[in-house]
Design a protein around this motif. Structure first.
Motif, PDB file in Angstrom:
ATOM      1  N   PRO A 190       0.821  -1.213   0.000  1.00 24.29           N
ATOM      2  CA  PRO A 190       0.000   0.000   0.000  1.00 24.29           C
ATOM      3  C   PRO A 190       0.857   1.267   0.000  1.00 24.29           C
ATOM      4  CG  PRO A 190      -0.020  -1.029   2.157  1.00 24.29           C
ATOM      5  CD  PRO A 190       0.748  -1.949   1.249  1.00 24.29           C
ATOM      6  N   ILE A 191       0.375   2.293  -0.685  1.00 30.44           N
ATOM      7  CA  ILE A 191       1.013   3.611  -0.672  1.00 30.44           C
ATOM      8  C   ILE A 191       0.350   4.421   0.425  1.00 30.44           C
ATOM      9  CG2 ILE A 191       1.398   5.764  -1.927  1.00 30.44           C
ATOM     10  CD1 ILE A 191       1.229   4.098  -4.541  1.00 30.44           C
ATOM     11  N   ASP A 236       4.853   8.068   1.928  1.00 28.22           N
ATOM     12  CA  ASP A 236       5.714   7.369   0.972  1.00 28.22           C
ATOM     13  C   ASP A 236       6.200   8.308  -0.120  1.00 28.22           C
ATOM     14  OD1 ASP A 236       5.755   4.717   2.072  1.00 28.22           O
ATOM     15  OD2 ASP A 236       3.669   4.516   1.452  1.00 28.22           O
ATOM     16  N   LEU A 237       7.521   8.349  -0.290  1.00 30.86           N
ATOM     17  CA  LEU A 237       8.183   9.225  -1.251  1.00 30.86           C
ATOM     18  C   LEU A 237       9.192   8.413  -2.053  1.00 30.86           C
ATOM     19  CD1 LEU A 237       9.211  11.999   1.340  1.00 30.86           C
ATOM     20  CD2 LEU A 237       7.059  11.889   0.059  1.00 30.86           C
ATOM     21  N   TRP A 238       9.672   8.995  -3.156  1.00 29.12           N
ATOM     22  CA  TRP A 238      10.756   8.388  -3.938  1.00 29.12           C
ATOM     23  C   TRP A 238      11.811   9.471  -4.135  1.00 29.12           C
ATOM     24  CZ3 TRP A 238      10.531   3.275  -4.925  1.00 29.12           C
ATOM     25  CH2 TRP A 238      11.569   2.731  -5.680  1.00 29.12           C
ATOM     26  N   CYS A 239      13.004   9.226  -3.638  1.00 27.60           N
ATOM     27  CA  CYS A 239      14.079  10.222  -3.679  1.00 27.60           C
ATOM     28  C   CYS A 239      14.626  10.380  -5.097  1.00 27.60           C
ATOM     29  CB  CYS A 239      15.200   9.814  -2.723  1.00 27.60           C
ATOM     30  SG  CYS A 239      16.567  10.989  -2.675  1.00 27.60           S
ATOM     31  N   ASP A 240      14.667  11.630  -5.582  1.00 30.17           N
ATOM     32  CA  ASP A 240      15.223  11.904  -6.910  1.00 30.17           C
ATOM     33  C   ASP A 240      16.392  12.894  -6.845  1.00 30.17           C
ATOM     34  OD1 ASP A 240      13.876  14.305  -6.487  1.00 30.17           O
ATOM     35  OD2 ASP A 240      12.415  13.990  -8.092  1.00 30.17           O
ATOM     36  N   ALA A 241      17.030  12.985  -5.679  1.00 27.07           N
ATOM     37  CA  ALA A 241      18.179  13.874  -5.476  1.00 27.07           C
ATOM     38  C   ALA A 241      19.468  13.094  -5.728  1.00 27.07           C
ATOM     39  CB  ALA A 241      18.169  14.433  -4.065  1.00 27.07           C
ATOM     40  N   PRO A 242      20.144  13.334  -6.869  1.00 29.82           N
ATOM     41  CA  PRO A 242      21.339  12.555  -7.191  1.00 29.82           C
ATOM     42  C   PRO A 242      22.443  12.603  -6.136  1.00 29.82           C
ATOM     43  CG  PRO A 242      20.624  13.808  -9.102  1.00 29.82           C
ATOM     44  CD  PRO A 242      19.798  14.277  -7.928  1.00 29.82           C
ATOM     45  N   HIS A 280      22.011  12.544  -2.899  1.00 33.72           N
ATOM     46  CA  HIS A 280      21.539  11.985  -1.631  1.00 33.72           C
ATOM     47  C   HIS A 280      21.808  10.481  -1.563  1.00 33.72           C
ATOM     48  CE1 HIS A 280      18.797  10.929   1.653  1.00 33.72           C
ATOM     49  NE2 HIS A 280      18.921  12.201   2.011  1.00 33.72           N
ATOM     50  N   ALA A 281      22.076   9.981  -0.375  1.00 30.11           N
ATOM     51  CA  ALA A 281      22.355   8.551  -0.179  1.00 30.11           C
ATOM     52  C   ALA A 281      21.178   7.669  -0.586  1.00 30.11           C
ATOM     53  CB  ALA A 281      22.727   8.297   1.275  1.00 30.11           C
ATOM     54  N   ALA A 282      19.955   8.193  -0.522  1.00 28.11           N
ATOM     55  CA  ALA A 282      18.762   7.410  -0.863  1.00 28.11           C
ATOM     56  C   ALA A 282      18.297   7.649  -2.298  1.00 28.11           C
ATOM     57  CB  ALA A 282      17.631   7.733   0.108  1.00 28.11           C
ATOM     58  N   TYR A 283      19.172   8.226  -3.138  1.00 23.95           N
ATOM     59  CA  TYR A 283      18.802   8.494  -4.536  1.00 23.95           C
ATOM     60  C   TYR A 283      18.210   7.252  -5.193  1.00 23.95           C
ATOM     61  CZ  TYR A 283      19.479   9.652  -9.511  1.00 23.95           C
ATOM     62  OH  TYR A 283      19.302   9.880 -10.850  1.00 23.95           O
ATOM     63  N   ASN A 284      17.072   7.439  -5.842  1.00 30.02           N
ATOM     64  CA  ASN A 284      16.324   6.407  -6.560  1.00 30.02           C
ATOM     65  C   ASN A 284      15.882   5.257  -5.645  1.00 30.02           C
ATOM     66  OD1 ASN A 284      14.995   5.446  -8.836  1.00 30.02           O
ATOM     67  ND2 ASN A 284      16.729   4.202  -9.467  1.00 30.02           N
ATOM     68  N   HIS A 285      15.483   5.614  -4.440  1.00 30.65           N
ATOM     69  CA  HIS A 285      14.947   4.643  -3.487  1.00 30.65           C
ATOM     70  C   HIS A 285      13.698   5.213  -2.810  1.00 30.65           C
ATOM     71  CE1 HIS A 285      18.891   2.806  -3.911  1.00 30.65           C
ATOM     72  NE2 HIS A 285      18.379   1.718  -3.358  1.00 30.65           N
ATOM     73  N   HIS A 286      12.891   4.304  -2.324  1.00 29.88           N
ATOM     74  CA  HIS A 286      11.738   4.673  -1.509  1.00 29.88           C
ATOM     75  C   HIS A 286      12.255   5.297  -0.215  1.00 29.88           C
ATOM     76  CE1 HIS A 286       8.874   3.521   1.766  1.00 29.88           C
ATOM     77  NE2 HIS A 286       8.066   4.182   0.942  1.00 29.88           N
ATOM     78  N   VAL A 287      11.657   6.407   0.183  1.00 22.38           N
ATOM     79  CA  VAL A 287      11.952   7.044   1.472  1.00 22.38           C
ATOM     80  C   VAL A 287      10.622   7.440   2.106  1.00 22.38           C
ATOM     81  CG1 VAL A 287      14.262   7.879   0.878  1.00 22.38           C
ATOM     82  CG2 VAL A 287      12.300   9.330   0.388  1.00 22.38           C
ATOM     83  N   ARG A 288      10.673   7.763   3.364  1.00 22.22           N
ATOM     84  CA  ARG A 288       9.472   8.173   4.085  1.00 22.22           C
ATOM     85  C   ARG A 288       9.582   9.647   4.461  1.00 22.22           C
ATOM     86  NH1 ARG A 288       5.086   5.715   4.715  1.00 22.22           N
ATOM     87  NH2 ARG A 288       4.897   6.380   6.834  1.00 22.22           N
ATOM     88  N   ALA A 289       8.447  10.308   4.500  1.00 23.56           N
ATOM     89  CA  ALA A 289       8.395  11.706   4.941  1.00 23.56           C
ATOM     90  C   ALA A 289       8.628  11.744   6.448  1.00 23.56           C
ATOM     91  CB  ALA A 289       7.036  12.309   4.599  1.00 23.56           C
ATOM     92  N   PRO A 290       9.239  12.802   6.923  1.00 25.37           N
ATOM     93  CA  PRO A 290       9.737  13.955   6.175  1.00 25.37           C
ATOM     94  C   PRO A 290      11.105  13.654   5.554  1.00 25.37           C
ATOM     95  CG  PRO A 290      10.134  14.299   8.501  1.00 25.37           C
ATOM     96  CD  PRO A 290       9.419  12.975   8.374  1.00 25.37           C
ATOM     97  N   SER A 291      11.359  14.249   4.420  1.00 23.13           N
ATOM     98  CA  SER A 291      12.653  14.108   3.754  1.00 23.13           C
ATOM     99  C   SER A 291      13.057  15.469   3.223  1.00 23.13           C
ATOM    100  CB  SER A 291      12.570  13.110   2.608  1.00 23.13           C
ATOM    101  OG  SER A 291      13.797  13.052   1.925  1.00 23.13           O
ATOM    102  N   LYS A 292      14.261  15.898   3.577  1.00 20.64           N
ATOM    103  CA  LYS A 292      14.757  17.183   3.088  1.00 20.64           C
ATOM    104  C   LYS A 292      15.274  17.087   1.661  1.00 20.64           C
ATOM    105  CE  LYS A 292      15.817  19.035   7.611  1.00 20.64           C
ATOM    106  NZ  LYS A 292      16.817  19.565   8.528  1.00 20.64           N
TER     107      LYS A 292
END
Length: 166
Positions: free
Chosen positions: A61-62, A66-72, A74-86
């Motif tokens: 479930p979404i 639920d977020l997807w990191c698109d910051a090249p 960042h350590a979580a680039y192109n991975h699922h992350v949870r809010a809050p995320s800077k």
């Protein structure tokens, strides 16, 4: 699954789809609005439980966080992350229906190389032939049909020779 000039072929059927508004590329880069050529693999299935029944037993479930990191950078680039995320990210729980159902792929994942592109999903389209940011998008009934039959590890072949809109 194979992307063809007529659409995506899967289980003997062809589904009209939209691809990146800048076509298919062998040199995928973050923000280029192109679909990456090559062989991708389905890695996940996400759905909005407030809008759809579970499409397959393995679907996740979404939720609102639920977020997807698109910051090249960042350590979580192109991975699922949870809010809050800077870090820069996409919300998976959108107000429109585009991400009500998402099949994630292994493009530049799990060991993401900065700037090679993120969030290459199979999801619902805005309308036929409306280019995406690089994803492959479908009419909702077709996406539901595909999601009910795809399993983790299903291949998605994207030839580099495709025209802009299959």
């Amino acid at each position: 699954m194979v992307l063809t000039p007529r659409g995506l072929r899967f289980h003997g059927r062809i589904f009209p789809c939209s691809i990146g508004r800048n076509g298919v590329t062998r040199r995928k880069a973050e923000g280029d609005s192109a679909t990456p050529a090559g062989r991708l693999t389905i890695t996940g299935l996400w759905y909005r439980p407030d809008r759809l029944p579970r499409p397959a037993p393995w679907a996740r479930p979404i939720g609102p966080g639920d977020l997807w990191c698109d910051a090249p950078d960042h350590a979580a680039y192109n991975h699922h992350v949870r809010a809050p995320s800077k870090a820069s990210h996409e919300r998976l729980r959108r107000p429109d229906p585009l991400y009500d159902l998402i099949l994630t792929t292994d493009w530049n994942w799990p060991d993401a190389q900065p700037g090679r592109g993120s969030a290459i999903f199979l999801h619902q389209w805005r309308r036929p032939r409306f280019g995406t940011e690089g994803c492959i998008a479908f009419a909702r009934p077709h996406l539901l049909w595909i999601a009910a039959r795809a399993i983790p590890g299903t291949g998605v072949i994207i030839p580099s020779s495709l025209s802009k809109y299959p």
